[in-house]
Each structure stands twice: as structure tokens, then as C-alpha cells.
Design a protein around this motif. Structure first.
Motif, PDB file in Angstrom:
ATOM      1  N   ALA A  69     -19.095  -1.067 -17.497  1.00 56.15           N
ATOM      2  CA  ALA A  69     -20.261  -1.727 -19.450  1.00 56.15           C
ATOM      3  C   ALA A  69     -20.618  -0.660 -19.721  1.00 56.15           C
ATOM      4  CB  ALA A  69     -20.629  -2.771 -18.447  1.00 56.15           C
ATOM      5  N   ALA A  70     -21.273   0.435 -18.489  1.00 57.01           N
ATOM      6  CA  ALA A  70     -22.116   0.691 -18.449  1.00 57.01           C
ATOM      7  C   ALA A  70     -21.893   2.539 -19.297  1.00 57.01           C
ATOM      8  CB  ALA A  70     -22.705   1.960 -17.201  1.00 57.01           C
ATOM      9  N   GLY A  71     -20.205   2.854 -19.731  1.00 60.48           N
ATOM     10  CA  GLY A  71     -19.785   3.445 -20.156  1.00 60.48           C
ATOM     11  C   GLY A  71     -18.816   4.903 -19.122  1.00 60.48           C
ATOM     12  N   GLY A  72     -18.740   4.614 -17.833  1.00 59.72           N
ATOM     13  CA  GLY A  72     -18.433   4.725 -16.853  1.00 59.72           C
ATOM     14  C   GLY A  72     -15.974   4.698 -16.837  1.00 59.72           C
ATOM     15  N   ASP A  73     -15.654   5.780 -16.419  1.00 61.19           N
ATOM     16  CA  ASP A  73     -14.156   5.259 -16.548  1.00 61.19           C
ATOM     17  C   ASP A  73     -13.694   5.404 -15.190  1.00 61.19           C
ATOM     18  OD1 ASP A  73     -11.801   5.995 -17.395  1.00 61.19           O
ATOM     19  OD2 ASP A  73     -11.542   7.956 -17.610  1.00 61.19           O
ATOM     20  N   ALA A  74     -12.673   4.258 -14.665  1.00 56.91           N
ATOM     21  CA  ALA A  74     -12.125   4.185 -13.929  1.00 56.91           C
ATOM     22  C   ALA A  74     -11.830   3.023 -13.453  1.00 56.91           C
ATOM     23  CB  ALA A  74     -13.511   3.966 -12.853  1.00 56.91           C
ATOM     24  N   SER A  75     -10.192   2.495 -12.704  1.00 57.05           N
ATOM     25  CA  SER A  75     -10.029   1.545 -12.955  1.00 57.05           C
ATOM     26  C   SER A  75      -8.902   1.772 -11.457  1.00 57.05           C
ATOM     27  CB  SER A  75      -8.544   1.528 -13.343  1.00 57.05           C
ATOM     28  OG  SER A  75      -7.924   2.352 -13.615  1.00 57.05           O
ATOM     29  N   PHE A  76      -8.744   0.116 -10.859  1.00 53.75           N
ATOM     30  CA  PHE A  76      -8.041   0.559  -9.819  1.00 53.75           C
ATOM     31  C   PHE A  76      -6.702  -0.680  -9.496  1.00 53.75           C
ATOM     32  CE2 PHE A  76     -11.348  -2.763  -8.708  1.00 53.75           C
ATOM     33  CZ  PHE A  76     -10.344  -4.063  -8.297  1.00 53.75           C
ATOM     34  N   GLU A  77      -5.680  -0.308  -8.522  1.00 54.04           N
ATOM     35  CA  GLU A  77      -4.782  -0.957  -9.329  1.00 54.04           C
ATOM     36  C   GLU A  77      -3.879  -1.236  -7.288  1.00 54.04           C
ATOM     37  OE1 GLU A  77      -0.898   0.992 -10.165  1.00 54.04           O
ATOM     38  OE2 GLU A  77      -2.402   2.760 -10.827  1.00 54.04           O
ATOM     39  N   THR A  78      -3.606  -1.867  -6.680  1.00 55.02           N
ATOM     40  CA  THR A  78      -3.178  -2.529  -5.105  1.00 55.02           C
ATOM     41  C   THR A  78      -1.635  -2.161  -5.201  1.00 55.02           C
ATOM     42  OG1 THR A  78      -2.876  -4.784  -5.549  1.00 55.02           O
ATOM     43  CG2 THR A  78      -5.094  -3.989  -5.380  1.00 55.02           C
ATOM     44  N   LEU A  79      -0.671  -1.265  -3.946  1.00 51.12           N
ATOM     45  CA  LEU A  79       0.230  -1.130  -3.614  1.00 51.12           C
ATOM     46  C   LEU A  79       0.646  -1.859  -3.021  1.00 51.12           C
ATOM     47  CD1 LEU A  79      -0.304   2.398  -3.836  1.00 51.12           C
ATOM     48  CD2 LEU A  79       0.331   1.640  -5.974  1.00 51.12           C
ATOM     49  N   ALA A  80       0.789  -3.756  -3.478  1.00 45.41           N
ATOM     50  CA  ALA A  80       1.061  -4.058  -2.135  1.00 45.41           C
ATOM     51  C   ALA A  80       2.976  -4.218  -1.717  1.00 45.41           C
ATOM     52  CB  ALA A  80       1.105  -5.582  -2.932  1.00 45.41           C
ATOM     53  N   ASP A  81       3.364  -3.626  -3.064  1.00 46.56           N
ATOM     54  CA  ASP A  81       5.237  -3.661  -3.010  1.00 46.56           C
ATOM     55  C   ASP A  81       5.098  -2.940  -1.793  1.00 46.56           C
ATOM     56  OD1 ASP A  81       5.206  -5.361  -4.433  1.00 46.56           O
ATOM     57  OD2 ASP A  81       6.427  -4.352  -5.967  1.00 46.56           O
ATOM     58  N   ASN A  82       4.495  -1.510  -1.518  1.00 44.88           N
ATOM     59  CA  ASN A  82       4.463  -0.615  -0.075  1.00 44.88           C
ATOM     60  C   ASN A  82       4.332  -1.314   1.324  1.00 44.88           C
ATOM     61  OD1 ASN A  82       5.011   1.009  -2.566  1.00 44.88           O
ATOM     62  ND2 ASN A  82       2.679   2.146  -1.303  1.00 44.88           N
ATOM     63  N   GLY A  83       5.133  -0.659   1.883  1.00 40.18           N
ATOM     64  CA  GLY A  83       5.667  -0.552   3.651  1.00 40.18           C
ATOM     65  C   GLY A  83       4.804  -0.006   3.727  1.00 40.18           C
ATOM     66  N   ILE A  84       4.089  -0.298   4.761  1.00 36.20           N
ATOM     67  CA  ILE A  84       2.482   1.476   5.893  1.00 36.20           C
ATOM     68  C   ILE A  84       3.187   1.296   7.254  1.00 36.20           C
ATOM     69  CG2 ILE A  84       1.073   2.477   6.626  1.00 36.20           C
ATOM     70  CD1 ILE A  84       0.380   0.472   3.932  1.00 36.20           C
ATOM     71  N   LEU A  85       4.126   3.027   8.195  1.00 38.14           N
ATOM     72  CA  LEU A  85       3.805   2.560   9.008  1.00 38.14           C
ATOM     73  C   LEU A  85       3.205   3.083   9.677  1.00 38.14           C
ATOM     74  CD1 LEU A  85       7.924   3.437   9.447  1.00 38.14           C
ATOM     75  CD2 LEU A  85       6.635   0.987   9.163  1.00 38.14           C
ATOM     76  N   ALA A  86       2.913   3.598  11.004  1.00 42.63           N
ATOM     77  CA  ALA A  86       2.165   4.580  11.873  1.00 42.63           C
ATOM     78  C   ALA A  86       3.099   5.926  13.140  1.00 42.63           C
ATOM     79  CB  ALA A  86       1.125   4.249  12.407  1.00 42.63           C
ATOM     80  N   LEU A  87       2.843   6.598  13.133  1.00 40.82           N
ATOM     81  CA  LEU A  87       3.384   7.144  13.783  1.00 40.82           C
ATOM     82  C   LEU A  87       3.061   7.710  14.857  1.00 40.82           C
ATOM     83  CD1 LEU A  87       6.385   7.961  14.963  1.00 40.82           C
ATOM     84  CD2 LEU A  87       7.166  10.042  13.794  1.00 40.82           C
ATOM     85  N   GLN A  88       2.243   7.343  15.409  1.00 42.31           N
ATOM     86  CA  GLN A  88       1.166   7.539  16.582  1.00 42.31           C
ATOM     87  C   GLN A  88       1.873   8.593  18.258  1.00 42.31           C
ATOM     88  OE1 GLN A  88      -2.448   7.349  15.522  1.00 42.31           O
ATOM     89  NE2 GLN A  88      -0.921   7.227  13.920  1.00 42.31           N
TER      90      GLN A  88
END
Length: 402
Positions: A156-175
């Protein structure tokens, strides 16, 4: 100082293995895989997740420290922030110096509320034409509305930004110390050139468009791999899990060992060691408040309290690590002075498989967080002495580059 102890203790709700809200538990694409492996499933942040596998928590913990552990963290949510002013927008929400992040590098930060408390901790990565962040399990209902509120004001103040979620992704951690060797077999890129907190999009084990970051929640070297769903009948993260599990060094790790690993590494668990009432200063997380941002009062949400506590050293409680002989002190246990006065509360406590002793974190009155300070806790109806100590309890082994 019972008021200090209550303020430190009451809001820091234990969420180790508890659903975030009533209702049916959500399942990651790997749920059937965990069950087939004999995983013991428990509620966590609104998801049905494996707390351990048949080998048990201690063996999984030590396997990760000695070889390579594989974690399903698909209950966490990837978020992409776009727009020409994306950096300015995100710097309104956190105290990180995102401007200074080179492309392909990330950093740990905290999202803060108007009162200077921590809404969530997350890694934000400069992914070139967008920012990539991952938020904690069960936090969509608080993080996303908070982000949307400030996005609406920003736009509303003139900024250019947006966001979206990546709900379909899976995430693994290899540690673990052998994680890099395992990943190198599956990618064409030279992983030796990836240092801690770096990130890149690559094909992993034949699966394209995986976003790989050299980070994790164990204190070990390792990688977090965001895997697209793909167009086939099998989710890409299921195929990725099978590929990684086929490597001789790799074993599955559940939430139980994930918790003991992160505690040994001195890493906070949101909901236990920090929450909406905890400031980064109280949480002994001064390093997340970037140097440039310290000189910019009003530039981020909650900055008035945070920068005042930082400048005046006015926080009345501080997070500290401790060791204990005998049975560990669990979260919620009151911390007492040697005179028996209640001065704080334990927020995390466990047996350390590496140190073979009890360790934990607590919030105590400022001044009592000094290394070497002796305090008391009640364990099994018996007073036990705890000694404040430096964290991490076990050396962190992040890869800093060739």
C-alpha cells in the motif's frame, strides 16, 4: 524472583511431541515409508511424525554423529518471497542484514512481533531472483498472517513484494560427517565448493530442480534438500528418500534423536527455548541481530524493545546451558538458587548420548547465566545441582569451505 521464573516458564510451552491444534494430524508424503520402517509415530506440530525407529533414539543419534542420518522434515514449509523490494520487505520482519547476503547464501534469523518477541526462527536464503525461507511445522497459522499483514502495508505504501508457499515440496535433511560423500555421488556439482549456509538448485539422484542448502539442525555438516513433487504417481521426496537410504552410510533418524542432537549442538527448539514472549536478547541470540540493524531503530518489527535491551543490558532473564549429574532435568522444571529461591525454569533437558550425562537449557535471572554458576533443580523429588556451562555441549562441525 518467582515472577521471573513464571514469566520465563509459563509461556514456553513444551511442543516436543504435541500437536499444534486439535483435529486430524497431517501426514508427509513419507508417512507410509516411516510406518513400513517400523517408525513409532507421534503428534508433532499438527503432523504425524516418527519419533524413533526400531534401533532406538540413542543408536540413531550416534549414527548421525558418526556417519549420516536422514530426516524427513517435510512438515516444515518453504516460502518464496519475490519482487524488486523483497529485501526491504523481509528486513521489516526480521533483524537480519539480508542486503549483505551474496547470491546463493543464507543466514539464520528470527521473525519478531510488535512486542519484540520471537514468532519463529528460520533460515532466509538469497536465491537470486527471490528469497527462500523455511518456517517451522505448524507455524503457517501464525507466520503467514503476520507476513501478509505487513505485506499489505508495504504494498500500500508503494513497495513491490509478494510471497507464495511451496506446500507441495518435500524436504529431507541429510546430516553427519559422511553426508557430503553421500550427496557427491548423486550430483554433478562439486559439493566441496559449498560452504555452510550456501545453497544451489541442482539435480539430485536424477530428480531435477532440488534446492539444496548446506545447513541443518544437528551441529554436524549436512544438507537440507527441498524436493519438488514431480509429475509422476510417486512424490519426488519418496524417490529421494529411497535413493539416499540405499547408500550404505545412511540411516533414518526420528524426532527423538533430532531433539537430542540439536540440544547437544546448543540449538533452540521453538516453543520450548523461545516463543512469542522471548526477545532475541533474552534468548542469548545476540548474533542474529545484524550489526547494521542495531543502528537502525524502528527499521524492523519489535526493534524498540530489542535494541533497548541490547543497548541497556536490561533483559531480566537469559537463556543458559547447563550440565547435571544423574537423571536429566526436563522442560518445565523450576530452577532454584542455592538458597532455594525460584529463579528460572528449564526449557529443554535430555540425556546426551555423546557426553553420557544430563544436559539442558534454562532461563534464569540475568547474572545467574554466567558460566560456572551452580543452581538447583528438583528431579524425582530430590534436589540436584546444575552447573551453567557454555554451549554448544558438543563441538559444531559445520563445513566452512575447502
Amino acid at each position: 524472583l518467582a515472577s521471573v521464573a513464571r514469566r520465563a516458564g509459563a509461556p514456553l510451552r513444551s511442543r516436543c511431541f504435541a500437536a499444534a491444534a486439535a483435529g486430524p494430524l497431517r501426514k508427509t508424503p513419507l508417512w507410509e515409508t516411516h510406518v513400513a520402517l517400523g517408525g513409532k509415530m507421534v503428534p508433532f506440530g499438527g503432523w504425524d511424525m516418527p519419533v524413533q525407529y526400531p534401533d532406538g533414539i540413542i543408536k540413531s543419534h550416534l549414527h548421525c554423529r558418526e556417519s549420516a542420518g536422514l530426516f524427513d522434515v517435510s512438515h516444515m514449509l518453504g516460502v518464496v518471497v519475490r519482487g524488486a523490494d523483497r529485501v526491504a520487505f523481509m528486513e521489516k520482519l526480521c533483524c537480519a542484514d539480508i542486503q549483505a547476503l551474496p547470491e546463493g547464501m543464507g543466514g539464520l534469523t528470527v521473525l519478531t512481533n510488535e512486542a519484540g518477541g520471537v514468532i519463529d526462527d528460520c533460515i532466509i536464503t538469497n536465491a537470486g531472483d527471490h528469497l527462500y525461507m523455511v518456517i517451522n511445522a505448524g507455524h503457517e497459522d501464525k507466520d503467514l498472517p503476520h507476513m501478509q499483514k505487513y505485506l499489505d502495508e508495504f504494498v500500500a505504501a508503494g513497495g513491490d513484494a509478494s510471497f507464495e508457499t511451496l506446500a507441495d515440496n518435500g524436504i529431507l535433511a541429510l546430516q553427519g560427517p559422511k553426508a557430503a560423500d553421500v550427496l557427491q555421488r548423486l550430483v554433478s556439482e562439486d559439493v566441496a565448493q559449498m560452504k555452510f549456509m550456501s545453497a544451489a538448485t541442482m539435480t539430485v539422484g536424477g530428480i531435477p530442480d532440488c534446492f539444496v542448502t548446506r545447513s541443518g539442525y544437528t551441529g554436524e555438516d549436512g544438507f537440507e534438500i527441498a524436493v519438488p513433487k514431480g509429475s509422476g504417481d510417486t512424490h519426488g521426496v519418496v524417490s529421494m528418500w529411497e535413493t539416499l537410504m540405499a547408500q550404505p552410510e545412511v540411516g533414518p533418524v526420528g524426532l527423538g534423536a533430532r531433539d537430542s542432537l540439536r540440544l547437544e549442538a546448543g540449538l533452540c527448539l521453538y516453543g520450548n527455548d523461545m516463543d512469542d514472549t522471548t526477545s532475541p536478547v533474552e534468548g542469548s541470540l545476540l548474533w542474529v541481530i545484524a550489526k547494521r540493524r542495531r543502528a537502525e531503530p524502528g527499521s524492523f518489527v519489535g526493534s524498540e524493545r530489542i535494541l533497548t535491551e541490547l543497548a541497556n543490558k536490561s533483559a531480566t532473564r537469559k537463556r543458559a546451558g547447563f550440565v547435571i549429574k544423574g537423571a536429566p532435568a526436563r522442560e518445565g522444571t523450576a530452577v532454584l538458587s542455592m538458597d532455594g529461591e525460584e529463579v528460572g525454569v528449564v526449557t529443554s533437558g535430555s540425556f546426551s548420548p555423546c557426553l553420557k550425562s544430563g544436559i539442558g537449557m534454562c532461563y534464569v535471572k540475568t547474572g545467574l547465566n554466567k558460566v560456572g554458576t551452580e543452581l538447583q533443580v528438583m528431579v524425582r523429588n530430590k534436589k540436584q545441582t546444575i552447573t551453567v556451562t557454555k554451549m554448544p555441549f558438543v563441538e559444531q562441525k559445520y563445513y566452512r569451505g575447502p
